[in-house]
Design a protein around this motif. Structure first.
Motif, short mmCIF file in Angstrom:
data_model
loop_
_atom_site.label_atom_id
_atom_site.label_comp_id
_atom_site.label_asym_id
_atom_site.label_seq_id
_atom_site.Cartn_x
_atom_site.Cartn_y
_atom_site.Cartn_z
N ASP A 125 12.72 3.79 3.52
CA ASP A 125 12.23 3.55 2.18
C ASP A 125 11.39 2.23 2.26
O ASP A 125 11.43 1.24 1.87
CB ASP A 125 13.33 2.95 1.19
CG ASP A 125 12.89 2.95 -0.18
OD1 ASP A 125 11.58 3.59 -0.43
OD2 ASP A 125 13.30 2.30 -0.93
N PRO A 126 10.09 2.49 2.99
CA PRO A 126 9.14 1.72 3.02
C PRO A 126 8.36 1.09 1.92
O PRO A 126 7.65 1.67 1.23
CB PRO A 126 8.07 1.99 4.17
CG PRO A 126 8.05 3.60 3.75
CD PRO A 126 9.50 3.80 3.66
N GLN A 127 8.90 -0.36 1.42
CA GLN A 127 8.20 -0.81 0.33
C GLN A 127 6.97 -1.38 0.35
O GLN A 127 6.01 -1.78 -0.30
CB GLN A 127 9.17 -1.68 -0.61
CG GLN A 127 10.58 -1.03 -0.99
CD GLN A 127 10.16 0.02 -1.97
OE1 GLN A 127 9.44 -0.12 -3.05
NE2 GLN A 127 10.90 1.17 -1.94
N VAL A 141 0.84 -1.22 0.09
CA VAL A 141 0.07 0.16 0.03
C VAL A 141 1.01 1.26 0.06
O VAL A 141 1.71 1.42 0.96
CB VAL A 141 -0.88 0.01 0.98
CG1 VAL A 141 -1.71 1.20 1.13
CG2 VAL A 141 -1.84 -1.20 1.20
N PRO A 142 0.84 2.18 -0.91
CA PRO A 142 1.67 3.29 -1.10
C PRO A 142 1.28 4.35 0.05
O PRO A 142 0.09 4.24 0.24
CB PRO A 142 1.15 3.81 -2.42
CG PRO A 142 0.00 3.19 -2.94
CD PRO A 142 0.06 2.05 -2.22
N LEU A 143 2.36 4.81 0.55
CA LEU A 143 2.37 5.87 1.76
C LEU A 143 1.67 7.24 0.94
O LEU A 143 1.90 7.39 -0.23
CB LEU A 143 3.53 6.28 2.42
CG LEU A 143 3.78 4.85 3.42
CD1 LEU A 143 5.24 5.57 4.00
CD2 LEU A 143 2.75 4.71 4.39
N PRO A 144 0.81 7.86 1.70
CA PRO A 144 0.52 9.32 1.11
C PRO A 144 1.67 10.11 0.99
O PRO A 144 2.81 9.88 1.40
CB PRO A 144 -0.67 10.06 2.23
CG PRO A 144 -0.99 8.69 2.84
CD PRO A 144 0.25 7.51 3.10
N PRO A 145 1.58 11.15 -0.05
CA PRO A 145 2.89 12.03 -0.37
C PRO A 145 3.33 12.53 0.87
O PRO A 145 4.76 12.50 0.97
CB PRO A 145 2.26 13.13 -1.38
CG PRO A 145 0.97 12.46 -1.99
CD PRO A 145 0.45 11.60 -0.59
N ARG A 146 2.76 12.97 1.97
CA ARG A 146 3.51 13.50 3.03
C ARG A 146 4.19 12.51 3.50
O ARG A 146 5.42 12.91 4.27
CB ARG A 146 2.34 14.33 4.06
CG ARG A 146 3.04 14.73 5.32
CD ARG A 146 2.08 15.53 6.20
NE ARG A 146 1.48 16.53 5.44
CZ ARG A 146 0.34 17.23 6.02
NH1 ARG A 146 -0.38 16.75 7.16
NH2 ARG A 146 -0.11 18.46 5.39
N GLN A 147 3.94 11.22 3.98
CA GLN A 147 4.58 10.36 4.73
C GLN A 147 5.56 9.88 3.84
O GLN A 147 6.61 9.37 4.41
CB GLN A 147 3.35 9.38 5.12
CG GLN A 147 2.55 9.52 6.29
CD GLN A 147 1.76 10.81 6.12
OE1 GLN A 147 0.99 10.76 5.05
NE2 GLN A 147 1.64 11.59 7.09
N ARG A 148 5.45 9.70 2.70
CA ARG A 148 6.62 9.29 1.81
C ARG A 148 7.82 10.34 1.84
O ARG A 148 8.83 9.75 1.91
CB ARG A 148 6.24 9.21 0.06
CG ARG A 148 5.40 8.25 0.02
CD ARG A 148 5.36 7.62 -1.51
NE ARG A 148 4.91 8.56 -2.18
CZ ARG A 148 3.82 9.18 -2.73
NH1 ARG A 148 2.52 8.44 -2.47
NH2 ARG A 148 3.79 9.87 -3.75
N LEU A 149 7.47 11.49 1.89
CA LEU A 149 8.44 12.50 1.99
C LEU A 149 9.25 12.54 3.28
O LEU A 149 10.49 12.77 3.48
CB LEU A 149 7.79 13.96 1.82
CG LEU A 149 8.82 15.29 1.90
CD1 LEU A 149 9.91 15.06 0.78
CD2 LEU A 149 7.87 16.43 1.74
N LEU A 150 8.24 12.34 4.48
CA LEU A 150 9.08 12.29 5.76
C LEU A 150 9.92 11.03 5.78
O LEU A 150 10.99 10.94 6.52
CB LEU A 150 7.74 11.90 6.83
CG LEU A 150 7.15 13.37 7.26
CD1 LEU A 150 5.69 13.09 8.12
CD2 LEU A 150 7.92 14.34 7.82
#
Length: 221
Positions: free
Chosen positions: A202-204, A186-195
């Motif tokens: 790098d949570p895949q 499940v892809p993280l939302p943009p803010r959480q990906r940036l954090l």
């Protein structure tokens, strides 16, 4: 990570939320992860028309909110020992339009008033308890299940800090429950990906393990 692995004695005293930095990390990064993981677990184990969610050690309310939303908007009753977490949980419930409140309480002593139609959730909470508190909590959860409640326990997938898990697995499966390891793409939302990127992560995939005991429905449902 240091608190969870090397200084675990601090967890039972609320050390995971000591300091503004830890609270910000939990609210902005780990809380949303817990919401997504819990949502996917609920979808995987299948829908159930629960009318109440009792969230033990609710934290910021993210996991409990995911359960309540997946059950169609059940009333949620959260409790946590940390006042900041309780305030955050109530904010989360309000933002999702959920009915119910979180209150300050120690799950070691809190009464689990649950029966048919209720789901008792302990997400990322049992692992933080002192070892001597887990056995009595398990007994109280089993008693709630006998009264008809569903029970869902969620923890990190790592086995190093979950040495108590096999005993709980035996108790849950003996009562007709299930033990699962989960890996969700499940892809993280943009803010959480940036954090995550800023922290060198790098949570895949999102991972967790769970124990689930299905309850019974009341005659009125």
């Amino acid at each position: 990570s240091s608190c969870y692995v090397e200084r675990r004695d601090k967890l039972a005293r609320g050390g995971a939320l000591d300091g503004a930095g830890k609270r910000a990390a939990f609210a902005l990064f780990y809380g949303p992860q817990h919401f997504l993981i819990t949502r996917e677990i609920m979808r995987a184990i299948g829908p159930a028309p629960h009318t109440r969610v009792i969230d033990l050690g609710c934290g910021t309310g993210s996991a409990g909110s995911a359960v309540a939303l997946e059950t169609g908007g059940a009333v949620i009753e959260g409790c946590d020992l940390h006042p900041w977490a309780v305030r955050e949980a109530n904010w989360t419930y309000d933002m999702f339009g959920l009915r119910g409140r979180a209150t300050i309480a120690n799950i070691v002593k809190a009464r689990i008033d649950a029966a048919s139609g209720a789901l008792v959730l302990a997400a990322y909470a049992v692992n933080e308890l002192a070892a001597e508190a887990r056995g009595p909590l398990l007994d109280r959860l089993k008693a709630a299940h006998i009264r008809g409640a569903s029970i869902l326990v969620i923890e990190p997938i790592g086995r190093r800090t979950n040495l108590w898990w096999p005993g709980w697995t035996e108790a849950f499966t003996a009562a007709g429950g299930r033990d699962d390891d989960w890996r969700f793409r499940v892809p993280l939302p943009p803010r959480q990906r940036l954090l995550a990127k800023g922290a060198g992560l790098d949570p895949q995939e999102l991972t967790a393990r769970s124990l689930y005991l299905p309850g019974t429905l009341s005659l009125s449902e």
